[in-house]
Design an enzyme around this catalytic site. Structure first.
Site, PDB file in Angstrom:
ATOM      1  CG  ASP A  91       6.698   7.584 -19.569  1.00  0.00           C
ATOM      2  OD1 ASP A  91       6.849   8.499 -18.817  1.00  0.00           O
ATOM      3  OD2 ASP A  91       5.606   6.928 -19.644  1.00  0.00           O
ATOM      4  CD  GLN A 144      -1.313   7.679 -17.840  1.00  0.00           C
ATOM      5  OE1 GLN A 144      -0.725   8.375 -18.526  1.00  0.00           O
ATOM      6  NE2 GLN A 144      -1.224   7.647 -16.645  1.00  0.00           N
ATOM      7  CE  LYS A 175       1.067  11.711 -18.266  1.00  0.00           C
ATOM      8  NZ  LYS A 175       1.359  10.374 -17.901  1.00  0.00           N
TER       9      LYS A 175
END
Ligand code: NAD
Length: 283
Positions: free
Chosen positions: A119, A96, A52
């Site tokens: 997200d 994460q 990422k």
């Protein structure tokens, strides 16, 4: 069988995104900012975060990884998130997953403000998604809709089977397919007769995390297969669907690797740029 090439599609979208960032940089006065919180030293999570980070840099996003020790307290994580929430140079915040067991995952995700929730896991964004008012859509299901669009796959009226009911993949995926007028079934760990459902499905989205649990002989001829699963077997990545034998049965399928995974990262970048555009009032 058409190989649904998420890797090349993701590359195209990232190139287009990089151009958009370059074109709007002067107007914004600063680059898009994305902060990623990585707790502990799970090797798979570390690998995802590195991918990422690299991908963000390539499109001109100012990416920052905040690495916290496995033993970090809930309060320290929440304090870190408060700092990022208030920082005007940070457009997107990503935690994460999975988090170590002593941390309350939901409370941590709730501490990401909805307008920086790239997200799409915040309760507010989840609610808007289910009201068909696209906020930040979770990256994996969003990437899958773009794969379907790129290959002009219309799911309207088709039997779509989503296997897995997680908050991050299965549930939002089912909702997005429903919004596209598919007849959606969600299967999960307590589903009794997956075999029958597979035999009737025109579209299968497998998001379980069990290596090659679905095989060609179970599938309806002409089906479209989207394999979200990422499983490491003997050092090799395999999906939830066994690739052997599919050519003779399926109309199209995403490979693992090179299918859904690269699109998930591209969507994270797109959501981050979207957040930046909103925060800087860009057109
Ligand atoms: P999860 O563990 O949260 O959910 C798994 C789901 O599978 C659960 O809802 C469970 O009910 C269901 N399930 C378990 N056993 C089953 C069975 N025998 N039959 C039917 N359903 C069953 O996982 P997740 O976070 O949704 O991820 C699923 C998989 O997708 C994992 O392999 C993960 O690594 C992968 N993943 C890939 C990407 C990507 O970008 N490619 C993104 C997210 C997750």
């Amino acid at each position: 069988m058409i190989h649904l090439n998420g890797k090349s599609l993701a590359l195209e979208r990232r190139e287009a995104l990089a151009q958009r960032v370059t074109a709007q940089l002067a107007l914004a006065g600063r680059p898009p900012g994305l902060s990623v919180i990585l707790v502990g030293d799970d090797p798979a999570s570390a690998t995802y975060v590195r991918s990422k980070e690299r991908a963000a840099a390539k499109v001109g996003i100012d990416g920052q990884v905040i690495r916290l020790a496995e033993s970090v307290s809930q309060d320290e994580v929440l304090a870190t998130l408060r700092g990022l929430a208030e920082d005007p140079s940070v457009d997107g915040i990503l935690v994460q997953l999975p988090l170590p067991h002593h941390l309350d995952e939901q409370a941590v995700l709730d501490a990401v403000p909805a307008h920086k929730d790239v997200d799409g896991f915040h309760a507010f964004n989840t609610g808007l998604l289910f009201q068909q008012r696209p906020p930040f859509v979770p990256c994996t299901p969003l990437g899958i809709t773009h794969i379907l669009d790129a290959y002009e796959i219309d799911v309207q009226g088709k039997n779509a089977l989503v296997i897995g009911r997680s908050q991050i993949v299965g549930r939002p995926m089912a909702e997005l397919l429903l919004q596209r007028h598919a007849t959606v079934t969600i299967a999960h760990s307590r589903t009794r007769d997956l075999e029958t459902l597979l035999g009737q499905a025109d579209v299968v989205v497998a998001a379980v995390g069990r290596p090659e649990m679905i095989v060609a002989s179970q599938l309806k001829p002409g089906c479209i297969l989207i394999d979200v699963g990422i499983n490491r077997v003997d050092g090799k990545l395999v999906g939830d669907i066994r690739w052997e034998g599919l050519e003779a049965v399926a109309a199209a399928a995403t490979p693992v690797p090179g299918g859904v995974g690269p699109m998930t990262i591209a969507m994270l970048l797109e959501n981050s740029v979207l957040a930046w555009q909103r925060h800087c009032n860009l057109p």
